[in-house]
Design a protein around this motif. Structure first.
Motif, PDB file in Angstrom:
ATOM      1  N   GLY A  97       0.778  -1.231   0.000  1.00  0.00           N
ATOM      2  CA  GLY A  97       0.000   0.000   0.000  1.00  0.00           C
ATOM      3  C   GLY A  97       0.804   1.273   0.000  1.00  0.00           C
ATOM      4  O   GLY A  97       0.262   2.344   0.230  1.00  0.00           O
ATOM      5  N   ARG A  98       2.116   1.175  -0.279  1.00  0.00           N
ATOM      6  CA  ARG A  98       2.947   2.385  -0.272  1.00  0.00           C
ATOM      7  C   ARG A  98       2.612   3.255  -1.470  1.00  0.00           C
ATOM      8  O   ARG A  98       2.314   2.776  -2.556  1.00  0.00           O
ATOM      9  N   VAL A  99       2.746   4.572  -1.272  1.00  0.00           N
ATOM     10  CA  VAL A  99       2.360   5.506  -2.325  1.00  0.00           C
ATOM     11  C   VAL A  99       3.323   5.511  -3.493  1.00  0.00           C
ATOM     12  O   VAL A  99       2.997   6.014  -4.568  1.00  0.00           O
ATOM     13  N   ASP A 100       4.528   4.937  -3.318  1.00  0.00           N
ATOM     14  CA  ASP A 100       5.506   4.991  -4.402  1.00  0.00           C
ATOM     15  C   ASP A 100       5.540   3.704  -5.234  1.00  0.00           C
ATOM     16  O   ASP A 100       6.437   3.520  -6.041  1.00  0.00           O
ATOM     17  N   GLU A 101       4.580   2.841  -5.031  1.00  0.00           N
ATOM     18  CA  GLU A 101       4.651   1.551  -5.703  1.00  0.00           C
ATOM     19  C   GLU A 101       4.229   1.618  -7.157  1.00  0.00           C
ATOM     20  O   GLU A 101       3.320   2.357  -7.531  1.00  0.00           O
ATOM     21  N   THR A 102       4.883   0.792  -7.957  1.00  0.00           N
ATOM     22  CA  THR A 102       4.535   0.653  -9.368  1.00  0.00           C
ATOM     23  C   THR A 102       3.268  -0.174  -9.500  1.00  0.00           C
ATOM     24  O   THR A 102       3.096  -1.173  -8.804  1.00  0.00           O
TER      25      THR A 102
END
Lengths: 114, 114
Positions: A97-102
């Motif tokens: 759930g990280r905002v920087d994930e592809t």
């Protein structure tokens, strides 16, 4: 490599039919998304899911529902298809759930409602 | 709320010429920025992303983008395009409070001509 598959590349349905679009991923990803893509509008989020049996509305949920009974499968349901739901539908996944994930996308299903 | 503007819906360019695809974003908080590419009849795949650090980000296939906070821009560039770069390019943003949901721009169709 992450593999995201969608059950059909092309689908033709009649107005009022119930339509199921299936998305399956093989990387044990937590999050799955359904978008629709229309010319000049880009991608718009319909629904997403962070876990099994969990769903949240996106920006344009009206006329759609979803189901996630198993982690690897996320289904988009058109309860009663209408011509304005003619579109390209794209499924995507991310590991967490990280905002920087592809986001990893499937090839899309092009749906025509007559 | 976050938003993304892609100013050009279509960009025609000759092979081996340079190209710039423009993207501006709107957000009151720090964001993460992405460029995705969609080749004909395929899903989207990640070209590059800006998370933090150096404002010049290099991606696949010789593309790069520069994050400019003062101008709220994240323009995509390639010094010499190839016919195989013909595709649709989407700029997207994610940020705090939105989980890993992406907000997409409306897309820019890059057409490379001989």
């Amino acid at each position: 490599d992450v593999k995201v598959t969608q059950s059909s590349r092309y689908l033709v349905k009649r107005t009022g039919e119930k339509v199921f679009l299936e998305c399956v991923q093989d990387m044990d990803h937590e999050n799955m998304f359904w978008y629709r893509q229309d010319p000049g509008l880009g991608l718009r989020l319909i629904y997403f899911s962070y876990d099994v049996k969990m769903k949240e509305k996106g920006d344009i949920p009206e006329g759609y529902s979803v189901s996630r009974e198993k982690k690897e499968r996320f289904s988009l349901i058109l309860e009663s298809a209408s011509t304005n739901q003619t579109s390209m539908y794209l499924c995507a996944t991310t590991g967490g759930g990280r905002v920087d994930e592809t986001q990893y996308f499937g090839p899309g299903t092009r749906l025509l409602v007559l | 709320a976050q938003s993304v503007t892609q100013l050009d819906s279509q960009v025609p360019v000759f092979e081996e010429a340079p190209v710039e695809l423009r993207c501006n974003y709107s957000s009151s908080v720090s964001v993460y920025l992405f460029w995705y590419v969609q080749y004909p009849n395929q899903g989207l795949q990640l070209l590059l992303k800006y998370l933090s650090g150096s404002t010049l980000v290099k991606g696949i296939n010789g593309f790069e983008a520069e994050f400019n906070k003062s101008q709220t821009s994240f323009h995509l560039r390639k010094p010499s395009v190839h016919i195989s770069d013909t595709a649709e390019y989407f700029c997207a943003v994610s940020g705090p409070g939105g989980g890993n949901k992406l907000t997409f721009g409306t897309g820019t169709q890059l057409k490379v001509e001989l």
